[in-house]
Design an enzyme around this catalytic site. Structure first.
Site, short mmCIF file in Angstrom:
data_model
loop_
_atom_site.label_atom_id
_atom_site.label_comp_id
_atom_site.label_asym_id
_atom_site.label_seq_id
_atom_site.Cartn_x
_atom_site.Cartn_y
_atom_site.Cartn_z
N HIS A 80 0.85 -1.19 0.00
CA HIS A 80 0.00 0.00 0.00
C HIS A 80 0.89 1.24 0.00
O HIS A 80 2.11 1.16 0.17
CB HIS A 80 -0.95 0.00 1.20
CG HIS A 80 -0.28 0.10 2.53
ND1 HIS A 80 0.58 -0.86 3.01
CD2 HIS A 80 -0.34 1.06 3.50
CE1 HIS A 80 1.01 -0.51 4.22
NE2 HIS A 80 0.48 0.66 4.53
N HIS B 153 1.30 3.92 2.03
CA HIS B 153 1.73 4.70 3.18
C HIS B 153 3.24 4.83 3.10
O HIS B 153 3.93 3.92 2.61
CB HIS B 153 1.30 4.04 4.49
CG HIS B 153 -0.11 4.37 4.89
ND1 HIS B 153 -0.88 3.55 5.69
CD2 HIS B 153 -0.91 5.44 4.57
CE1 HIS B 153 -2.08 4.09 5.86
NE2 HIS B 153 -2.12 5.24 5.19
N ASP C 128 5.90 4.63 4.98
CA ASP C 128 6.88 3.68 5.51
C ASP C 128 6.95 2.40 4.68
O ASP C 128 7.81 1.56 4.93
CB ASP C 128 6.60 3.37 6.98
CG ASP C 128 5.18 2.88 7.24
OD1 ASP C 128 4.27 3.27 6.49
OD2 ASP C 128 4.98 2.12 8.21
N HIS C 129 6.08 2.27 3.69
CA HIS C 129 6.09 1.09 2.82
C HIS C 129 6.44 1.43 1.37
O HIS C 129 6.53 0.52 0.55
CB HIS C 129 4.73 0.40 2.87
CG HIS C 129 4.39 -0.13 4.21
ND1 HIS C 129 4.53 -1.46 4.57
CD2 HIS C 129 3.92 0.50 5.33
CE1 HIS C 129 4.16 -1.63 5.82
NE2 HIS C 129 3.79 -0.45 6.31
N HIS D 202 -7.33 -2.25 5.99
CA HIS D 202 -6.52 -1.10 6.40
C HIS D 202 -7.24 0.15 5.90
O HIS D 202 -8.07 0.05 4.98
CB HIS D 202 -5.11 -1.22 5.79
CG HIS D 202 -4.07 -0.41 6.50
ND1 HIS D 202 -3.85 -0.47 7.85
CD2 HIS D 202 -3.15 0.48 6.01
CE1 HIS D 202 -2.86 0.35 8.18
NE2 HIS D 202 -2.43 0.93 7.09
N ASP E 39 0.31 -4.10 6.90
CA ASP E 39 -0.68 -3.34 7.65
C ASP E 39 -2.11 -3.83 7.44
O ASP E 39 -2.70 -3.66 6.37
CB ASP E 39 -0.60 -1.86 7.27
CG ASP E 39 0.76 -1.27 7.59
OD1 ASP E 39 1.73 -2.04 7.76
OD2 ASP E 39 0.87 -0.04 7.67
N HIS F 135 7.68 -4.97 11.71
CA HIS F 135 6.87 -3.76 11.65
C HIS F 135 6.48 -3.31 13.06
O HIS F 135 5.31 -3.19 13.41
CB HIS F 135 5.62 -3.99 10.79
CG HIS F 135 4.92 -2.74 10.36
ND1 HIS F 135 3.92 -2.16 11.10
CD2 HIS F 135 5.08 -1.95 9.27
CE1 HIS F 135 3.46 -1.09 10.49
NE2 HIS F 135 4.16 -0.93 9.36
#
Length: 308
Positions: free
Chosen positions: A61, A63, A65-66, A140, A207, A265
């Site tokens: 996805h 976000h 941090d990914h 999520h 997530d 994570h």
């Protein structure tokens, strides 16, 4: 070689001990980068993996941090003039984010990047060697997919049985391909000179709150990499923001027949990773790994087939 290289294990923000997310799965000829967070390109320098090794990238996805490591990785592919195409799998609903990250700055595009957006829950992609990459929709706040790599079942030829029938050389290949072979007036079937070889499975679950897709991805995985952002004391918060606790991840692994469980994570609020191990051990008795930056984790040896 089948092993996972961990580039980072932090959720949301990096810490002094943990880089943002990033994981590389080396599976024979496939080298797959999952969720390259910020700093992934630099983390690669501390491993045996190079950008040129990568064959595909999977993003769960968009976000930060990914995915904030995508621009650097993509530009590195061109800088190194990677000679083979590199596929990129990502949620179709995030195509605009992918386009922005792909061309975040000016650079000379010399590598062939092949976007392969995930457009449906359960979408499957055929890879080399008969492998299948499956994507499942997770729970999520934004569109998110987990990934599952499945190797088909096969068979292992038994040299002593082949020798007993006088089968050798090109005849072995023909027997594997056709399924039977006529030898001295007798038809020898493949299952007479072989034993089942169960295919292996890898699952990557980031997530998400608990949902059916988590279990579908984890089912009978030889290696499950799964987020455990929180401890059970913050279970209500985890559910509110679409994340798992270590206890939940461990229960999923136990109920799904996972062989090796990798927790990662981690929220920055927890300084001691041993707390995740202690919580998970209350529910999962199998092989447990608390992921560490720059660590390597082998895919377990192949399961032994049950012959009835």
């Amino acid at each position: 070689m089948r092993e996972l290289t961990v580039l980072g294990t932090a959720s949301q923000t990096p810490t002094r001990q943990r880089n943002h997310n990033g994981y590389v799965l080396r599976w024979d000829d496939e080298v797959i980068l999952f969720d390259p967070g910020e700093g992934s390109q630099r983390q690669l320098l501390h491993t045996t993996v190079t950008a040129t090794d990568l064959t595909r990238i999977c993003v769960t996805h968009f976000h930060g941090d990914h995915s904030l490591g995508l621009p650097g990785i993509i530009q590195r592919l061109s800088l190194d003039r990677v000679p083979h195409p590199v596929a990129v799998h990502f949620p179709a609903g995030g195509a605009e984010y992918f386009a922005r990250l792909r061309y975040a700055t000016s650079f000379h595009e010399a590598a062939e990047l092949r976007p392969e957006p995930v457009t449906a829950d359960g979408q499957r992609t055929a890879l080399r060697g008969g492998l299948t990459l499956e994507a499942r929709r997770l729970r999520h706040p934004i569109e998110t997919y987990g990934y599952r790599l499945v190797e088909p079942d096969g068979c292992r030829m038994l040299p002593e049985r082949l020798a007993a029938y006088g089968i050798a050389g090109p005849a072995v290949g023909e027997l594997i391909r056709v399924g039977h072979l006529d030898v001295d007036g007798r038809r020898v079937h493949r299952d007479e000179v072989s034993e089942p070889r169960p295919g292996q499975r890898f699952a990557f679950v980031m997530d998400t709150g608990l949902c059916d897709a988590v279990y579908a991805l984890a089912e009978h995985a030889d290696l499950l990499v799964i987020e455990s952002t929180f401890l059970e004391s913050e279970a209500a918060l985890a559910a509110e923001v679409g994340h798992l606790t270590a206890a939940q991840a461990a229960r999923v692994a136990a109920e799904s027949g996972v062989r090796r469980l990798v927790l990662t994570h981690f929220s920055q609020r927890y300084a001691d990773p041993a707390r995740f191990a202690a919580e998970a051990r209350e529910h999962f008795t199998g092989d447990l790994v608390i992921a560490e930056d720059l660590g390597t984790i082998a895919v377990p040896p192949r399961r032994v087939a049950s012959v009835g």
